[in-house]
Design a protein around this motif. Sequence first.
Motif: not given
Length: 202
Positions: A3-4, A88-95, A158-160, A175-183
């Motif tokens: 991000d930075a 609003a960000d976390y509404v999106f991230y969860v939805a 990274e989330t996007i 596979l993507i979800a589990i990998g990103f959850a680990v991250l």
Amino acid sequence: MFDARLRPLIDPPLNAAGRALSRMGIGANAVTLAGLVPALGAAFAIAQGHFTLGLVLIIVNRLLDGLDGAVARASGITDFGGYLDTLADYVFYVAVPVAFGLASPVNTAPAMLLIASFTLTCASFLVFAAIAVRRGKETAAHGTKSIFYSTGLAEGAETIAAFVAMCLWPERFPLIAIGFAVLCLATVIQRSLLARQAFTPE
């Protein structure tokens, strides 16, 4: 994590658009609330199996998310605006993961794991921010913000990228979800170590 590094590239056009919207009398909070429409629309589309439409709406949401901050910088940052933007960000991230979980029974457990990791990441981020502000710490690495932004392995970019990959290859969502959850969990550990270093008395 990225991000930075992306800020110098994305801030100039966003700030120009933000100044234009501000001159038109459009407030940052209105842009934030408008961004919830494509966010929830993306979730609905994904839950129905319309992944390409979901991807388009995700991109629209993220553009509006960038614009609301640019409008705020042009017209004046407020504490309520920062609160509304973060919510609003976390509404999106969860939805989005909820929608994938609804799209197929195979996705349910990975989606739950991803949402749980998001919850822990959110907690580590917000508690770190609250303590950092109380201690008078400041950072501009992520641009001018209404709250303290601590760097982590899993940030907005990274989330996007993960959400885009999910929409492009929905059959690989588990596979993507589990990998990103680990991250995300690695980010919690990283931020916790940083908190120990920053907040432990010498």
